[in-house]
Design a protein around this motif. Structure first.
Motif, PDB file in Angstrom:
ATOM      1  N   ALA A 121       0.823  -1.211   0.000  1.00  0.00           N
ATOM      2  CA  ALA A 121       0.000   0.000   0.000  1.00  0.00           C
ATOM      3  C   ALA A 121       0.857   1.262   0.000  1.00  0.00           C
ATOM      4  N   ALA A 122       1.934   1.258   0.770  1.00  0.00           N
ATOM      5  CA  ALA A 122       2.818   2.430   0.818  1.00  0.00           C
ATOM      6  C   ALA A 122       3.490   2.663  -0.527  1.00  0.00           C
ATOM      7  N   ILE A 123       3.948   1.601  -1.156  1.00  0.00           N
ATOM      8  CA  ILE A 123       4.565   1.743  -2.475  1.00  0.00           C
ATOM      9  C   ILE A 123       3.546   2.256  -3.483  1.00  0.00           C
ATOM     10  N   ALA A 124       2.344   1.706  -3.447  1.00  0.00           N
ATOM     11  CA  ALA A 124       1.302   2.109  -4.397  1.00  0.00           C
ATOM     12  C   ALA A 124       0.929   3.578  -4.231  1.00  0.00           C
ATOM     13  N   ARG A 125       1.005   4.097  -3.026  1.00  0.00           N
ATOM     14  CA  ARG A 125       0.632   5.493  -2.775  1.00  0.00           C
ATOM     15  C   ARG A 125       1.751   6.476  -3.063  1.00  0.00           C
ATOM     16  N   ARG A 126       2.985   6.105  -2.839  1.00  0.00           N
ATOM     17  CA  ARG A 126       4.068   7.092  -2.798  1.00  0.00           C
ATOM     18  C   ARG A 126       4.979   7.120  -4.010  1.00  0.00           C
ATOM     19  N   GLU A 127       5.301   5.997  -4.548  1.00  0.00           N
ATOM     20  CA  GLU A 127       6.308   5.951  -5.602  1.00  0.00           C
ATOM     21  C   GLU A 127       5.720   6.355  -6.948  1.00  0.00           C
ATOM     22  N   PRO A 128       6.383   7.281  -7.644  1.00  0.00           N
ATOM     23  CA  PRO A 128       5.917   7.582  -8.995  1.00  0.00           C
ATOM     24  C   PRO A 128       6.096   6.334  -9.865  1.00  0.00           C
TER      25      PRO A 128
ATOM     26  N   SER B 181       4.444   3.644  -9.564  1.00  0.00           N
ATOM     27  CA  SER B 181       4.186   2.400  -8.836  1.00  0.00           C
ATOM     28  C   SER B 181       2.991   1.652  -9.395  1.00  0.00           C
ATOM     29  N   MET B 182       1.990   2.390  -9.871  1.00  0.00           N
ATOM     30  CA  MET B 182       0.833   1.706 -10.435  1.00  0.00           C
ATOM     31  C   MET B 182       1.247   0.948 -11.693  1.00  0.00           C
ATOM     32  N   GLU B 183       2.125   1.538 -12.485  1.00  0.00           N
ATOM     33  CA  GLU B 183       2.599   0.843 -13.681  1.00  0.00           C
ATOM     34  C   GLU B 183       3.385  -0.417 -13.288  1.00  0.00           C
ATOM     35  N   LEU B 184       4.192  -0.303 -12.244  1.00  0.00           N
ATOM     36  CA  LEU B 184       4.929  -1.469 -11.765  1.00  0.00           C
ATOM     37  C   LEU B 184       3.969  -2.551 -11.292  1.00  0.00           C
ATOM     38  N   LEU B 185       2.966  -2.153 -10.537  1.00  0.00           N
ATOM     39  CA  LEU B 185       1.977  -3.111 -10.055  1.00  0.00           C
ATOM     40  C   LEU B 185       1.265  -3.780 -11.227  1.00  0.00           C
ATOM     41  N   LEU B 186       0.886  -2.988 -12.214  1.00  0.00           N
ATOM     42  CA  LEU B 186       0.221  -3.542 -13.392  1.00  0.00           C
ATOM     43  C   LEU B 186       1.144  -4.490 -14.157  1.00  0.00           C
ATOM     44  N   ASP B 187       2.455  -4.212 -14.131  1.00  0.00           N
ATOM     45  CA  ASP B 187       3.420  -5.095 -14.799  1.00  0.00           C
ATOM     46  C   ASP B 187       3.575  -6.431 -14.082  1.00  0.00           C
ATOM     47  N   VAL B 188       3.504  -6.432 -12.740  1.00  0.00           N
ATOM     48  CA  VAL B 188       3.738  -7.675 -12.005  1.00  0.00           C
ATOM     49  C   VAL B 188       2.467  -8.491 -11.763  1.00  0.00           C
TER      50      VAL B 188
END
Length: 152
Positions: free
Chosen positions: A56-63, A65-72
């Motif tokens: 959740a912290a990564i999804a909220r803070r890192e620019p 991060s949503m693309e990274l989440l969608l990739d994994v």
């Protein structure tokens, strides 16, 4: 092991619990049970909580991060490949928010339900005939459904 062993040979059964983190107890007349110690259950909850908070912290803070989440996501959940792109994004957002909420009350049932629902959605999208059957307007309108609480 069978549940009856816990009842009939409780000392031997509990001694086995020292050798393994959990015991699966099979029941004839009901759902199987998992027996574990309170400390092991607390450890499991700590791990789930830590992973959820980090995600959740990564999804909220890192620019990005949503693309990274969608990739994994396809690696973690191969069935997302069948979802339309906008649904993959919706799944990712809903997964993170549901995990955060579930972690806050220490109950992961809603996360399991969410994963099951999205997997079923992917199954529908994977079958063109089923997708067409469920999304085609058949022209029939049977009116409002009755309130199920009033049906006897």
């Amino acid at each position: 092991m069978n549940f009856s062993e816990l009842v009939n040979k409780n000392k031997q059964t509990l001694a086995r619990l020292k050798q393994t983190p959990r015991l699966l107890l099979h029941r004839r007349d009901g759902e199987d049970l998992v027996l574990t110690t309170a400390s092991r259950a607390a450890q499991d909850q700590t791990v789930v909580s830590a992973a959820t908070r980090m995600l959740a912290a990564i999804a909220r803070r890192e620019p990005g991060s949503m693309e990274l989440l969608l990739d994994v996501l396809p690696e973690a959940f191969p069935w997302v490949r069948f979802l339309p792109e906008q649904d993959v994004h919706a799944f990712a957002v809903e997964l993170v928010s549901t995990m955060r909420a579930a972690e806050s009350i220490a109950n992961t049932a809603s996360v399991a339900q969410l994963l099951t629902a999205w997997q079923h959605t992917a199954e529908v999208h994977s079958d063109p005939e089923l997708l067409a059957a469920l999304t085609t307007d058949h022209g029939a309108d049977y009116g409002a459904a009755p309130d199920p609480r009033g049906v006897v």
